[in-house]
Design an enzyme around this catalytic site. Structure first.
Site, PDB file in Angstrom:
ATOM      1  N   GLU A   1      -6.264   7.182  -1.118  1.00 35.85           N
ATOM      2  CA  GLU A   1      -6.099   6.015  -0.243  1.00 35.85           C
ATOM      3  C   GLU A   1      -6.737   4.777  -0.877  1.00 35.85           C
ATOM      4  O   GLU A   1      -6.154   3.701  -0.879  1.00 35.85           O
ATOM      5  CB  GLU A   1      -6.729   6.268   1.130  1.00 35.85           C
ATOM      6  CG  GLU A   1      -5.952   7.228   2.007  1.00 35.85           C
ATOM      7  CD  GLU A   1      -4.505   6.800   2.223  1.00 35.85           C
ATOM      8  OE1 GLU A   1      -4.252   5.599   2.387  1.00 35.85           O
ATOM      9  OE2 GLU A   1      -3.631   7.685   2.220  1.00 35.85           O
TER      10      GLU A   1
ATOM     11  N   HIS B   1       1.525   4.295  -2.909  1.00 32.58           N
ATOM     12  CA  HIS B   1       1.564   5.754  -2.730  1.00 32.58           C
ATOM     13  C   HIS B   1       2.778   6.344  -3.461  1.00 32.58           C
ATOM     14  O   HIS B   1       2.690   7.378  -4.114  1.00 32.58           O
ATOM     15  CB  HIS B   1       1.689   6.117  -1.254  1.00 32.58           C
ATOM     16  CG  HIS B   1       0.381   6.170  -0.515  1.00 32.58           C
ATOM     17  ND1 HIS B   1      -0.692   6.896  -0.975  1.00 32.58           N
ATOM     18  CD2 HIS B   1      -0.016   5.615   0.650  1.00 32.58           C
ATOM     19  CE1 HIS B   1      -1.694   6.759  -0.114  1.00 32.58           C
ATOM     20  NE2 HIS B   1      -1.318   5.978   0.878  1.00 32.58           N
TER      21      HIS B   1
ATOM     22  N   HIS C   1       0.842  -1.198   0.000  1.00 28.96           N
ATOM     23  CA  HIS C   1       0.000   0.000   0.000  1.00 28.96           C
ATOM     24  C   HIS C   1       0.883   1.257   0.000  1.00 28.96           C
ATOM     25  O   HIS C   1       0.648   2.199  -0.758  1.00 28.96           O
ATOM     26  CB  HIS C   1      -0.915  -0.018   1.237  1.00 28.96           C
ATOM     27  CG  HIS C   1      -1.627   1.269   1.527  1.00 28.96           C
ATOM     28  ND1 HIS C   1      -2.908   1.524   1.091  1.00 28.96           N
ATOM     29  CD2 HIS C   1      -1.240   2.380   2.198  1.00 28.96           C
ATOM     30  CE1 HIS C   1      -3.266   2.733   1.484  1.00 28.96           C
ATOM     31  NE2 HIS C   1      -2.279   3.276   2.163  1.00 28.96           N
ATOM     32  N   GLU C   2       1.931   1.259   0.809  1.00 28.14           N
ATOM     33  CA  GLU C   2       2.823   2.420   0.864  1.00 28.14           C
ATOM     34  C   GLU C   2       3.589   2.575  -0.449  1.00 28.14           C
ATOM     35  O   GLU C   2       3.788   3.685  -0.935  1.00 28.14           O
ATOM     36  CB  GLU C   2       3.812   2.298   2.033  1.00 28.14           C
ATOM     37  CG  GLU C   2       3.155   2.266   3.408  1.00 28.14           C
ATOM     38  CD  GLU C   2       2.228   3.459   3.662  1.00 28.14           C
ATOM     39  OE1 GLU C   2       2.448   4.519   3.052  1.00 28.14           O
ATOM     40  OE2 GLU C   2       1.274   3.320   4.444  1.00 28.14           O
TER      41      GLU C   2
END
Lengths: 203, 290
Positions: free
Chosen positions: B208, B141, B137-138
């Site tokens: 997100e 980003h 997930h990071e």
């Protein structure tokens, strides 16, 4: 970064798109001539093994796809004499390990397996194809890693433990560049540390 | 491996960015009638540029995080390395923060300069698959360049805030339409600031969701991230209050923000955990049905 990439990341789509982008296994055939150059110019003989590294998907359909790959490789065993086995490493990644004393057959089998993944719709899960080499004079090991994500090769020369012989890697790059599509950005030369310091990455 | 693209999410994201852009255009048009913008833009430009270039170090410093080498955290490094490979990213710097609150964030102005930071609490709380989900997930980003997008999206909002806050200091000299000009400018800035704040937070929540989808695409395992989110949010509610307040400024970068009951949903940088989990489960379901 092109305009299209910029727009994609502005809308937050890059991660999803790049992680699901399909691989192109045709590049793997470049290894056939690389095997010859490695031996003729650098004294590196084939380690008689190559492997395909992939990350799993948590779905039944994916498990079926892997079964399909296994079936095809089994069928090929009698044809080319390429032995194969499955392996899961300590990081939870999966390997199809292929062993054959004829590099030509190795390349064909790796391509065959990779192609099957793509046909089953899971080309994006292929991480790398790894081809092993040894230098008989001092037992040094080197690998050519094909990154499916980048569509390029890079050298990897572990020296036991978590150290790599950068000088050897740059030498391999300079000799094979042009013959193989070598990754120009060393930031992408990811190591594939073997679980056992003296083993291959797939052991 | 594919699932159907989330056109709803894409559409809403485009709409939010369009509204923000339109708001800024109107803002500049009105503001330029009442005050000289040149100085403000130059000063704020430098400020934002500084923020853009140093925010990563600032974020790491304020979290008490420090860079860790591969021999200190071999497993974490190996995991980040393989996931970056799958995401087609150069391997980011890995940092660990000495806090028990389980969380993670990514900073850096470009993929080459990025840092992924996890807290010790996260390493202790999650199992390997869940940790992979959070790291992916990071990395999503990083891949989507969220630091850059959010810095650009916030630029004029910050100017509006500065005018609201400090505009009265320059009341007398720069306006071209007599004494009332600065008051109008301050009022307009106030409205722009409030509206843009809501829009920026909305954009942040959409990003997100995007990062959740991207992360799930990287690991091929949406359920792992869903289970990680549930584990983290379950844990965070039980963490002592002092810790929470200490951390609250960093909320925007966290994988799950710390809850504060009175701040409404529209001001939140992250979507509610239940919704994120629900969407990830939908993705997992689609993978089975294809």
């Amino acid at each position: 970064m092109g305009l299209f990439d910029s727009i994609r990341s502005a809308f937050g789509l890059s991660a999803e798109a790049d992680a699901t982008r399909d691989a192109d296994p045709e590049d793997l055939f470049g290894m056939s001539t690389a095997y010859l150059t490695m031996e003729a110019n650098l004294d590196f003989v084939p380690a008689d093994a190559a492997a395909l590294c992939f990350s799993a998907v948590d779905s039944t359909d994916f498990a079926a796809a892997v079964d399909e790959v296994e079936t095809i490789l089994h069928a090929g065993e009698s044809d080319t004499g390429t032995r194969f086995r499955r392996h899961e490493d300590d990081h939870g990644y999966h390997w199809v390990v292929l062993e054959d004393s004829d590099p030509e057959d190795l390349v064909t089998s790796v391509h065959f397996a990779a192609d099957t993944f793509v046909e089953e719709g899971y080309g994006s899960r292929l991480l790398a194809a790894v081809f092993g080499f040894e230098r008989p004079r001092d037992g040094a090991r080197a690998y050519w890693v094909y990154s499916f994500r980048r569509g390029a090769y890079y050298p990897f020369a572990p020296t036991g433990g978590h150290e790599r012989d950068s000088r050897l890697e740059f030498k391999l790059q300079s000799v094979l560049d042009g013959e193989l599509d070598v990754e120009g950005d060393e930031g992408y030369w990811y190591p594939l540390w073997p679980d056992d310091p003296d083993g291959h990455p797939w052991e | 491996m594919e699932w159907k693209p989330d056109w709803g999410l894409r559409g809403r994201m485009v709409l939010t960015m369009f509204l923000l852009f339109a708001l800024y255009i109107v803002f500049i048009a009105i503001l330029s009638r009442y005050m000289g913008l040149f100085g403000v833009v130059i000063v704020m430009g430098l400020f934002s540029l500084g923020q853009f270039f140093f925010s990563d170090r600032l974020a790491l410093y304020s979290m008490g995080a420090s860079k860790v080498e591969a021999d200190e955290y071999p497993q974490l490094h190996a995991m980040v390395g393989r996931l970056s490979q799958q995401a087609d990213l150069p391997k980011p710097t890995v940092a660990v923060a000495e806090t028990k609150v389980p969380n993670a964030f990514a900073t850096g102005r470009s993929p080459k300069q990025s840092t992924v930071c996890v807290t010790k609490g996260l390493l202790h709380t999650l199992d390997d698959e869940e940790l992979e989900g959070v790291l992916a997930h990071e990395l999503a980003h990083v891949k989507n360049r969220d630091v850059m997008v959010m810095t650009i999206a916030s630029f004029l909002s910050t100017i509006a805030f500065m005018i609201v806050r400090w505009g009265w200091l320059f009341g007398g000299n720069r306006n071209r339409q007599g004494g009332g000009g600065m008051i109008v400018a301050i009022l307009v800035s106030l409205v722009v600031w409030i509206v843009s704040f809501v829009l920026i937070r909305t954009l942040s929540r959409y990003r997100e969701y995007s990062a959740d989808r991207g992360g799930a695409a990287i690991t091929g395992n949406p359920s792992a991230l869903a289970s990680a989110l549930l584990t983290i949010s379950g844990r965070m509610d039980r963490v002592p209050q002092e810790d929470l307040r200490e951390q609250s400024e960093m909320n925007a970068f966290f994988v799950i923000p710390i809850r504060s009951g009175f701040v409404g949903r529209i001001f939140s940088t992250h979507p509610p955990t239940e919704k994120r989990v629900e969407r990830l489960r939908e993705m997992a379901g689609e993978m089975e049905r294809q």
